[in-house]
Design an enzyme around this catalytic site. Structure first.
Site, PDB file in Angstrom:
ATOM      1  N   ASP A  13      26.048  34.742  75.504  1.00  0.00           N
ATOM      2  CA  ASP A  13      25.854  33.316  75.814  1.00  0.00           C
ATOM      3  C   ASP A  13      26.274  32.416  74.654  1.00  0.00           C
ATOM      4  OD1 ASP A  13      24.599  34.147  78.245  1.00  0.00           O
ATOM      5  OD2 ASP A  13      22.763  34.492  77.096  1.00  0.00           O
ATOM      6  N   LYS A  16      31.588  31.788  75.154  1.00  0.00           N
ATOM      7  CA  LYS A  16      32.910  32.428  75.158  1.00  0.00           C
ATOM      8  C   LYS A  16      33.799  31.876  76.253  1.00  0.00           C
ATOM      9  CE  LYS A  16      30.936  36.466  75.601  1.00  0.00           C
ATOM     10  NZ  LYS A  16      29.532  36.158  75.309  1.00  0.00           N
ATOM     11  N   GLY A  40      27.944  35.747  82.585  1.00  0.00           N
ATOM     12  CA  GLY A  40      28.087  34.493  83.307  1.00  0.00           C
ATOM     13  C   GLY A  40      28.797  33.515  82.407  1.00  0.00           C
ATOM     14  N   HIS A  41      29.976  33.092  82.793  1.00  0.00           N
ATOM     15  CA  HIS A  41      30.732  32.167  81.960  1.00  0.00           C
ATOM     16  C   HIS A  41      30.730  30.786  82.600  1.00  0.00           C
ATOM     17  CE1 HIS A  41      33.071  35.739  80.067  1.00  0.00           C
ATOM     18  NE2 HIS A  41      31.897  35.541  79.529  1.00  0.00           N
ATOM     19  N   GLN A 224      28.951  39.540  77.140  1.00  0.00           N
ATOM     20  CA  GLN A 224      27.742  39.761  76.331  1.00  0.00           C
ATOM     21  C   GLN A 224      28.062  39.479  74.852  1.00  0.00           C
ATOM     22  OE1 GLN A 224      28.404  42.691  78.748  1.00  0.00           O
ATOM     23  NE2 GLN A 224      27.536  41.204  80.111  1.00  0.00           N
TER      24      GLN A 224
HETATM   25  P1  IMP Z   1      21.997  44.549  81.626  1.00  0.00           P
HETATM   26  O1  IMP Z   1      23.323  44.302  80.988  1.00  0.00           O
HETATM   27  O2  IMP Z   1      21.801  43.806  82.924  1.00  0.00           O
HETATM   28  O3  IMP Z   1      21.681  46.000  81.743  1.00  0.00           O
HETATM   29  O4  IMP Z   1      20.863  43.931  80.655  1.00  0.00           O
HETATM   30  C1  IMP Z   1      20.589  44.504  79.361  1.00  0.00           C
HETATM   31  C2  IMP Z   1      20.308  43.404  78.331  1.00  0.00           C
HETATM   32  O5  IMP Z   1      21.490  42.649  78.100  1.00  0.00           O
HETATM   33  C3  IMP Z   1      19.247  42.384  78.765  1.00  0.00           C
HETATM   34  O6  IMP Z   1      18.549  41.944  77.617  1.00  0.00           O
HETATM   35  C4  IMP Z   1      20.080  41.231  79.318  1.00  0.00           C
HETATM   36  O7  IMP Z   1      19.402  40.011  79.269  1.00  0.00           O
HETATM   37  C5  IMP Z   1      21.252  41.266  78.362  1.00  0.00           C
HETATM   38  N1  IMP Z   1      22.482  40.696  78.923  1.00  0.00           N
HETATM   39  C6  IMP Z   1      23.326  41.268  79.806  1.00  0.00           C
HETATM   40  N2  IMP Z   1      24.362  40.454  80.068  1.00  0.00           N
HETATM   41  C7  IMP Z   1      24.191  39.362  79.310  1.00  0.00           C
HETATM   42  C8  IMP Z   1      24.957  38.162  79.103  1.00  0.00           C
HETATM   43  O8  IMP Z   1      26.050  37.975  79.653  1.00  0.00           O
HETATM   44  N3  IMP Z   1      24.439  37.261  78.237  1.00  0.00           N
HETATM   45  C9  IMP Z   1      23.284  37.487  77.565  1.00  0.00           C
HETATM   46  N4  IMP Z   1      22.541  38.571  77.714  1.00  0.00           N
HETATM   47  C10 IMP Z   1      22.980  39.515  78.575  1.00  0.00           C
END
Ligand code: IMP
Length: 429
Positions: A13, A16, A40-41, A224
């Site tokens: 977040d 990017k 999510g962009h 991420q």
């Molecule tokens: P998962 O990727 O859904 O398995 O989540 C694992 C961890 O990564 C959790 O803490 C999510 O909140 C975090 N996470 C996954 N995708 C994002 C993102 O795009 N932005 C911020 N945190 C993310």
């Protein structure tokens, strides 16, 4: 010729999407190489907000967008996103969007298992996005995943789904007392999706390497952030893929010699969604004020993001892991109006000051940030378009980040819009 990787340096977040959208103007292809629709962009174009979860942000610039082999794809979400982006007046066809035939499919049982596991963990949950990302990568590593190439072969797909359900249904029933899934309805639903997505599926590694031979410029869009990397992040509070720059090559089928630069996206403060250690977290009015002013809600889940001061231990960790060659500082405008700003320059641990990121979560949780205080600025900087026109204290804040990281700042974002940006150096031109 330039081929650039964009990486989040914190916990995701960082903004990017906006930087990719900006730089994509000069690139020929924009490539996603890991993650899935957990990302999510958010982009703002002509005052219109557009959020993409799986299609690279470069689609707004009419660039060829690649979903690489390292991405895990929920085909239902992808099909809906194609319709959504088209409904915003943006063209998508098979020249503009290409999906790797080796990318793994997120299946309904992945999502169900992800949610059921989180639910069952109570206090110990990771805080996943519940999109089935982890269970899909697990099946990939266990060599029982289903890929796009299988989706295009109806018989192969049917066999694989039936085989997978033998195990998944038992697991769902025995471990979570959850309802089982019906093979026929999954097969029928995915058959329709196969018809819709087939035109976009190809060997994207072959395509990208041909593009390189033709002197095209590639922009790799990380999802991420570095500290959510499965190996280098705050394990186990991480995502299930490698989010660091090295994976851009593996997740797209391009050799490392093609890469000419790695830009690290740094939010001017720090945020994190989900659980896990966060040394500079602010559990006070300043944290609330930053959260509110920065509209810090997750683009995927709508969850409130935790907020804190900028952490140079985190940034320097990222610089090392990614080989950063430049920084893009985002959301600097959000810090306006604060009397003073803190930058974390190290951690106090067991009576010592350390500058590194401990691998042990216990140790990381025991770290207390050491801060350096800088004066803030009052002015609204969202109208500023040149570095020299920034208030002196904003310039000092940026210069200090450069000094402490030893990496040049190339871009400063002062608002969500494409034009609300100060470009000091563009690697593509
Ligand atoms: P998962 O990727 O859904 O398995 O989540 C694992 C961890 O990564 C959790 O803490 C999510 O909140 C975090 N996470 C996954 N995708 C994002 C993102 O795009 N932005 C911020 N945190 C993310």
């Amino acid at each position: 010729m330039a081929n650039i990787i964009i990486i989040g340096t914190q916990w995701g977040d960082e903004g990017k999407g906006k930087v990719v959208d900006l730089l994509a103007e000069h690139a020929d292809c924009v490539v996603r190489f890991q993650g899935g629709n957990n990302a999510g962009h958010t982009m703002v174009v002509d005052g219109k907000q557009i959020i993409s979860h799986i299609i690279p942000s470069g689609i707004l610039q009419g660039k060829t967008c690649i979903i690489g082999n390292g991405v895990v794809v929920d085909p239902l979400v992808l099909a809906e996103e194609i319709d959504y982006i088209r409904s915003m007046g943006i063209e998508i066809n098979e020249d503009k969007l290409k999906i790797s035939d080796k990318a793994h499919l997120i299946m309904p049982y992945h999502t169900k298992i992800d949610l059921a596991r989180e639910e069952s963990k109570g206090e110990n949950k990771i805080g996943t996005t519940g999109r089935g990302i982890g269970p899909c990568y697990e099946d990939k590593a266990a060599r029982r995943g289903i890929r796009f190439i299988d989706l295009l072969d109806p018989q192969e797909f049917e066999e694989k789904v039936k085989k997978a359900l033998e195990e998944k249904n038992r697991y769902l029933e025995a471990f979570f007392s959850a309802d089982t899934l019906d093979a026929e309805s999954i097969i029928n639903q995915y058959r329709e999706l196969a018809d819709k997505l087939a035109p976009y599926v190809t060997d994207t590694s072959v395509f990208l390497n041909q593009a390189l031979k033709n002197n095209q410029q590639l922009l790799f869009e990380g999802a991420q952030g570095t500290h959510l990397d499965i190996e280098h992040g705050t394990y186990p509070f991480v995502t299930s893929s490698n989010t660091v720059a090295g994976n851009a090559c593996c997740g797209s089928g391009v050799g490392p010699q093609a890469i000419t630069g790695v830009i690290g996206i740094v939010k001017a403060y720090t945020t994190r969604v989900g659980r896990g250690p966060f040394p500079t977290e602010l559990l006070d009015d300043i944290g609330d004020a930053i959260q509110e002013k920065g509209a810090e809600f997750g683009a995927t889940t709508g969850r409130r993001r935790r907020c804190g001061w900028l952490d140079m231990v985190v940034l320097n960790n990222s610089a090392r892991l990614n080989g950063l060659t430049g920084l893009a500082i985002t959301k600097l405008d959000v810090l306006g109006g604060l009397d003073s700003l803190e930058i974390c320059t190290g951690y106090e641990l067991d009576g010592n000051t350390i500058q590194y990121f401990p691998s042990s979560l216990k140790k990381l949780e025991a770290c207390r940030p050491v801060y350096e205080t800088l004066p803030g600025w009052e002015e609204d900087i969202s109208v500023v378009r040149a570095f020299d026109d920034l208030p002196q204290n904003a310039k000092n804040y940026l210069k200090r980040i450069e000094e402490l990281s030893e990496i040049p700042i190339k871009i400063v974002s002062v608002g969500p819009g494409r034009e609300e940006t100060i470009v000091l150096e563009n690697d593509f031109v």
